[in-house]
Design an enzyme around this catalytic site. Structure first.
Site, PDB file in Angstrom:
ATOM      1  N   HIS A 348     -63.034   9.550-122.898  1.00 33.97           N
ATOM      2  CA  HIS A 348     -63.897  10.411-123.723  1.00 33.97           C
ATOM      3  C   HIS A 348     -64.745  11.281-122.794  1.00 33.97           C
ATOM      4  CE1 HIS A 348     -67.790  11.019-126.037  1.00 33.97           C
ATOM      5  NE2 HIS A 348     -66.890  11.559-126.828  1.00 33.97           N
ATOM      6  N   ASN A 349     -64.948  12.544-123.182  1.00 34.36           N
ATOM      7  CA  ASN A 349     -65.729  13.463-122.344  1.00 34.36           C
ATOM      8  C   ASN A 349     -65.283  13.356-120.886  1.00 34.36           C
ATOM      9  OD1 ASN A 349     -67.175  14.208-124.588  1.00 34.36           O
ATOM     10  ND2 ASN A 349     -69.051  13.158-124.028  1.00 34.36           N
ATOM     11  N   GLU A 378     -59.830  14.152-122.583  1.00 36.38           N
ATOM     12  CA  GLU A 378     -60.454  15.038-123.555  1.00 36.38           C
ATOM     13  C   GLU A 378     -60.901  16.334-122.886  1.00 36.38           C
ATOM     14  OE1 GLU A 378     -63.696  14.850-127.170  1.00 36.38           O
ATOM     15  OE2 GLU A 378     -64.141  13.718-125.356  1.00 36.38           O
ATOM     16  N   HIS A 393     -69.993  19.898-122.258  1.00 38.85           N
ATOM     17  CA  HIS A 393     -70.492  19.247-123.463  1.00 38.85           C
ATOM     18  C   HIS A 393     -71.398  20.234-124.173  1.00 38.85           C
ATOM     19  CE1 HIS A 393     -72.318  15.822-125.847  1.00 38.85           C
ATOM     20  NE2 HIS A 393     -71.023  15.603-125.929  1.00 38.85           N
ATOM     21  N   GLU A 427     -60.820  19.477-128.092  1.00 36.20           N
ATOM     22  CA  GLU A 427     -61.869  19.723-129.075  1.00 36.20           C
ATOM     23  C   GLU A 427     -62.200  21.203-128.938  1.00 36.20           C
ATOM     24  OE1 GLU A 427     -66.450  18.545-130.041  1.00 36.20           O
ATOM     25  OE2 GLU A 427     -65.165  16.958-129.269  1.00 36.20           O
TER      26      GLU A 427
END
Length: 782
Positions: A348-349, A378, A393, A427
């Protein structure tokens, strides 16, 4: 099985044998004597054992080099770097002197050495130095890369070649050789005047270095027993005798003599009896003979097919004597099943190296994730300058990196450890123009690696297998053609908090947003089409294998709690990705075990944040060649399964572990000579809720060198096929939380029975060799 066989030796079947506490010597290979009768300098002796003292590259590293350390365009400082004589560590100069332990790094902690401008730091800031003069040392765990420039290309090559030789030799060393190497490096440090003789004061210093606080009277008695020259100095063979006594393994000798009898050697039939009692698969006389020829050190004994205590110790300290089944270290599972049938190591991230609020983003984070076996990364994509999308982010102070640079890192590093497919979880927050740029970069940079169409046109809806997708990259993203799912929502790959906001938007706005999906990018979502999972499908509705749902940990837990079996059935045929809540500002992790229990494949964690959660992830993917894909248990793969992690049924297995001893535990504060650990061992069971448990031993006061427990811990398991077993060593503290010393985590189904060594790892997953636990494991299935 194993537990029952002890009955024939007059021991109760319910408990492994209690070991004698009587000391017995274990032979230590002696160093060659120097011409004056004393041992050679231990450091150089260690390098000689490695066969590298005459190597020109290693000689140059021992002399040292002035290398330019590069951190930014303005921070570029020349520093002296020099290989230590132990061959295991490199000393480096610092502008402000710090504690000695902060002036070295260890060869065993190096992940990779890259030549030229192959790191993000050198690509950005190393332009003033020609690539041939540059190298990058990448470390395991969270330590930052070391970007260096040498005065000449030849000197850079000497360090690249030299480190490669040291790492190769270190990897090839047996646990016994590592122990020998380790003890002699401490001996070298404790010899304060470097006269190759040890006073009692120096011996006491040595004992504190190796993490044992021995009573002065006992230590002096041991010292005098070895001081045959009676001159208050140990030298030559006297030092070796002291070390042999120090390295006694009475528990191993007790086991050895139980099988060897009065002649103090194991014949092949006697070794076979031990293997049978261990519960070894394929225990045959030929296997016993093979072990003797592999691990016995004495050539005469080997010729007569006999194993001495030394050979027995070598065997038990080898990978074949470890708790992890060696057969599970390579790819041994069926890799021809659909992707949905596997747990897939997921990040994640991925771009972050620290906090998700203000930490730096880096392509190096992707390289590190791939080095840890990650197969799903990701990419949070946002509008960038000059028509180039960036990754960071969103709406935070995290730094930005170009999308194209990340895709280049994927191309260059994704398949260095594992050949199995990589999933890029997009994303996407970009407009149409930059979405098209993303699609262009994916196609041009990845080329044939990128999956752009179905592999089987006759079954376009079926998920292919990891084997079919070897070396390929899949894109998880939005799909245009049918821009609505069965609930009428727009297909989206944005995470749940955003999706919930989207549900409140009117139909006109939804229609406008649907048009914001780039056809070029949509075309690349072939097998991983992002969709929302509002409710689980009723039974008659056919599965949609190519659809992937992304759920927050909160939503996933709700489904597990309220519709456990339905969620398991859903995950038997479709991929589900779970990610941490956005409220975890410091990039903390949740426990992945709960998600695996329900069959979720893509359980995404913050790889940059060490802790027990990442230990579990590393343990789950430790097996099957660390390829990032682990076949789910059969109960999680069947479309009509009745398995519910909340109601797994009655116990089916008993796991009994006797914690016997530990060896050479690391000091937690190397700068404080009197700081000795008080170790305890905790065994944790991570599985379905009814199986989760943790039990621990008492602590041993002031002994991290060879503490003994002899305590038995027992666990009842209902779903053993999902269980991870975590062995943890902590330093007991009565006034504050215990300090972490080391751990090792592995799947229950990869746990071997019998007397086994557990090879401990640090908080960030690096080896703590030669630190081990010695345990007896008994598994009873009913």
């Amino acid at each position: 099985m194993l537990c029952g066989r002890w009955r024939s030796r007059g021991r109760p079947p319910e408990e492994p044998p209690v070991l004698a506490q009587v000391a017995a010597p274990v032979a230590l290979p002696s160093p060659p004597a120097s011409q004056d009768g004393g041992p050679k300098r231990p450091g150089l002796r260690a390098l000689k054992k490695m066969g590298l003292t005459e190597d020109e590259d290693v000689q140059a590293m021992l002399r040292g080099s002035r290398l330019c350390k590069i951190r930014s365009r303005t921070w570029q400082k020349e520093r002296l770097y020099r290989l230590q004589e132990d061959g295991l560590s490199v000393w480096f100069q610092r502008r402000i002197p710090r504690a000695p332990s902060q002036h070295i790094f260890f060869v065993q902690h190096i992940e990779a050495v890259r030549e030229g401008h192959q790191s993000e730091g050198l690509r950005r800031f190393g332009g003033a130095f020609e690539p041939a003069r540059c190298l990058t040392i990448a470390f395991k765990g969270s330590r930052k890369n070391l970007d260096l420039a040498a005065p000449t290309a030849e000197e850079a090559q000497r360090w690249v070649r030299g480190l490669a030789k040291l790492r190769m030799r270190l990897d090839a060393m047996s646990q016994r050789e590592r122990l020998d190497h380790w003890i002699h490096s401490y001996l070298h440090r404790a010899d304060s005047n470097q006269d190759s003789k040890m006073s009692f004061k120096e011996i006491k210093s040595l004992l504190r270095m190796v993490n044992v606080d021995m009573n002065d009277m006992y230590a002096y008695r041991l010292f005098k027993e070895c001081d045959h020259s009676n001159n208050e100095r140990l030298e030559g063979t006297e030092i070796e005798e002291f070390l042999r006594r120090l390295l006694k393994r009475p528990e191993l000798e007790d086991i050895f003599h139980r099988y060897s009898g009065e002649d103090h050697v194991l014949s092949a039939p006697e070794l076979l009896e031990f293997l049978e009692d261990q519960g070894e698969d394929g225990a045959t006389l030929a296997r016993a003979q093979q072990l003797i020829h592999t691990y016995e050190l004495n050539e005469t004994a080997k010729q007569h097919e006999l194993m001495t205590l030394d050979g027995f110790m070598m065997y038990l300290l080898s990978p074949e004597g470890a708790a992890l089944d060696p057969a599970h270290k390579c790819v041994f599972q069926d890799m021809d099943q659909p992707l949905a049938h596997y747990f897939i190591s997921s990040s994640h991230n991925t771009y972050l190296t620290d906090s998700q609020i203000g930490g730096p983003s880096s392509t190096e984070a992707y390289v590190r994730a791939f080095a840890q076996g990650c197969r799903c990364v990701e990419l949070d994509c946002w509008e960038g300058p000059g028509g180039e999308p960036v990754i960071y982010h969103g709406h935070t102070l995290t730094s930005k990196i170009f999308f194209r640079d990340v895709i280049q890192a994927v191309r260059d590093h994704a398949f260095m450890l594992s050949p199995y497919p990589v999933i890029l979880s997009l994303e996407n927050h970009c407009g149409l123009e930059q979405q098209a740029a993303m699609a262009r970069h994916l196609r041009t940079i990845l080329g044939d690696m990128l999956v752009t169409q179905v592999l089987d046109s006759h079954n376009p809806e079926e998920l292919p297998s990891p084997e079919q997708l070897k070396g390929r990259v899949l894109v998880k993203g939005k799909k245009l053609p049918a821009a609505r799912d069965e609930d009428g929502g727009i297909l989206s790959d944005r995470e749940e908090e955003e999706e919930e906001e989207e549900e409140e938007v009117g139909a006109a706005e939804q229609k406008r947003r649907a048009k914001q999906i780039s056809p070029e990018l949509s075309a690349l979502a072939v097998y991983c089409c992002a969709t929302r999972l509002r409710t689980l499908r009723p039974a008659p509705t056919p599965p949609q294998p190519c659809q992937v749902s992304s759920l927050s940990e909160r939503k996933a837990k709700k489904l597990i709690r309220e519709a456990g079996n339905s969620f398991v059935r859903h995950n038997a045929q479709q991929l589900t990705r779970v990610y941490p809540l956005g409220l975890r500002m410091n990039s903390a992790n949740y426990s992945p075990q709960e998600m695996w229990n329900s069959g979720c494949q893509l359980v995404a964690l913050n790889f940059q944040t060490p802790g027990y959660e990442m230990d579990l992830n590393a343990g789950r993917f430790l097996i099957n060649g660390q390829c990032g894909y682990v076949l789910k248990p059969a109960c999680l793969r069947q479309p009509d399964t009745t398995f519910d992690p909340e109601s797994p049924g009655p116990p089916r297995t008993t796991l009994t572990i006797q914690v016997l001893t530990a060896q050479q535990l690391p000091k937690l504060n190397a700068e404080k000579p009197n700081s000795i650990v008080d170790p305890l061992v905790r065994i944790e069971i991570h599985g379905v809720p009814a199986d989760c448990a943790r039990k621990e031993t008492n602590y041993v006061l002031n002994n991290g060198f060879n503490p003994r427990w002899g305590q038995t811990l027992q666990f009842q398991l209902r779903a053993p096929e999902l269980v991870l077993v975590r062995f943890v060593v902590e330093d007991y503290d009565s006034t504050s939380p215990n300090d972490f010393v080391g751990q090792f985590t592995l799947p229950f189904n990869s746990l071997k029975q019998g007397f086994r060594h557990i090879h401990l790892l640090s908080k960030d997953g690096a080896s703590l060799s030669p630190a081990t636990l010695f345990v007896h494991i008994c598994i009873q299935r009913f």
